[in-house]
Design a protein around this motif. Structure first.
Motif, short mmCIF file in Angstrom:
data_model
loop_
_atom_site.label_atom_id
_atom_site.label_comp_id
_atom_site.label_asym_id
_atom_site.label_seq_id
_atom_site.Cartn_x
_atom_site.Cartn_y
_atom_site.Cartn_z
N ASP A 147 0.82 -1.22 0.00
CA ASP A 147 0.00 0.00 0.00
C ASP A 147 0.86 1.26 0.00
OD1 ASP A 147 -2.31 -1.46 -0.01
OD2 ASP A 147 -2.72 -1.22 2.12
N ASP A 148 0.27 2.32 -0.53
CA ASP A 148 0.90 3.64 -0.57
C ASP A 148 2.21 3.62 -1.35
OD1 ASP A 148 0.64 6.34 -0.06
OD2 ASP A 148 1.78 6.25 1.81
N GLN A 149 2.26 2.78 -2.38
CA GLN A 149 3.41 2.68 -3.28
C GLN A 149 2.93 2.92 -4.71
OE1 GLN A 149 6.65 1.75 -2.23
NE2 GLN A 149 5.77 1.94 -0.19
N PRO A 150 3.79 3.40 -5.59
CA PRO A 150 3.40 3.42 -7.00
C PRO A 150 3.10 1.98 -7.44
CG PRO A 150 5.41 4.69 -6.66
CD PRO A 150 5.13 3.95 -5.39
N GLU A 151 1.96 1.81 -8.09
CA GLU A 151 1.52 0.47 -8.52
C GLU A 151 1.37 0.45 -10.03
OE1 GLU A 151 -2.34 -2.51 -8.14
OE2 GLU A 151 -2.09 -0.93 -6.64
N ALA A 152 1.90 -0.57 -10.66
CA ALA A 152 1.78 -0.75 -12.10
C ALA A 152 0.59 -1.64 -12.41
CB ALA A 152 3.05 -1.36 -12.68
N GLY A 153 -0.02 -1.39 -13.56
CA GLY A 153 -1.11 -2.24 -14.02
C GLY A 153 -1.29 -2.12 -15.51
N TRP A 154 -1.79 -3.17 -16.12
CA TRP A 154 -2.02 -3.19 -17.56
C TRP A 154 -3.25 -4.02 -17.85
CZ3 TRP A 154 2.51 -4.68 -15.15
CH2 TRP A 154 2.68 -6.06 -14.96
N ILE A 155 -4.12 -3.48 -18.68
CA ILE A 155 -5.31 -4.18 -19.15
C ILE A 155 -5.42 -3.88 -20.64
CG2 ILE A 155 -7.81 -4.39 -19.03
CD1 ILE A 155 -7.64 -3.32 -16.14
N LEU A 156 -5.44 -4.92 -21.44
CA LEU A 156 -5.64 -4.76 -22.88
C LEU A 156 -6.88 -5.49 -23.33
CD1 LEU A 156 -2.12 -5.14 -24.53
CD2 LEU A 156 -3.34 -3.05 -23.95
#
Length: 172
Positions: free
Chosen positions: A91-100
């Motif tokens: 939590d409270d961290q930069p989080e990466a995500g990808w949805i295509l």
């Protein structure tokens, strides 16, 4: 607001008119099976607004991904800021995500988009630890995470009970 371009893609912060296309993408059965806690339009709208809030409050968030040639929206990818109730290591961290969109998976587009995002993020914010979460069984995303430099942290349970695997990407 930044606009990133790769050989095949244009990435830009979302605008309200992107909602319908993104809703259609995450509503597809092939895509929705790997989205923890996706519960329909109201849930998606809350996620869409949370992403807009990340842009407003932190200066970064998920980009709307479009094919440069056709101009059509095919997903969203980026680094955003959120709190998920998963603990201080996540939590409270930069989080990466990808949805295509399901018909665009397997073409290297998520890797292309996330590489551009990480390059931009590093230039703007310096080298930082970035986390991501992936549902168990989503082997294509787990392989992509490894290719992007993520390593496993631990298994976790979302507040709604969904199981996820947590990963981190360390600077350098």
């Amino acid at each position: 607001m930044p606009v990133l371009k790769t050989s095949r893609l244009e990435l830009r912060p979302p605008v309200v008119s992107d909602f319908a296309a993104n809703m259609a993408i995450v509503s597809n059965e092939e895509t929705a099976r790997y989205l923890a806690a996706h519960k329909g339009p109201a849930d998606h709208f809350a996620r869409f607004c949370r992403n807009a809030g990340s842009w407003l409050l932190y200066g970064y968030g998920a980009f709307t991904v479009r094919l440069r040639e056709e101009g059509e929206i095919i997903g969203n990818c980026g680094v955003f800021h959120t709190l998920r109730g998963l603990g201080p290591d996540f939590d409270d961290q930069p989080e990466a995500g990808w949805i295509l969109r399901h018909d665009q998976v397997g073409r290297g587009l998520a890797h292309e988009a996330m590489t551009a995002v990480f390059d931009w993020f590093s230039r703007e914010y310096g080298p930082r630890r970035i986390v991501c979460m992936i549902e168990p069984g989503n082997e294509p995303s787990i392989r992509l995470a490894a290719k992007l430099g993520f390593t496993p942290i631990r298994e976790a349970q979302l507040p709604d009970g969904g199981e996820v695997r947590l990963f981190e990407r360390l600077p350098g």
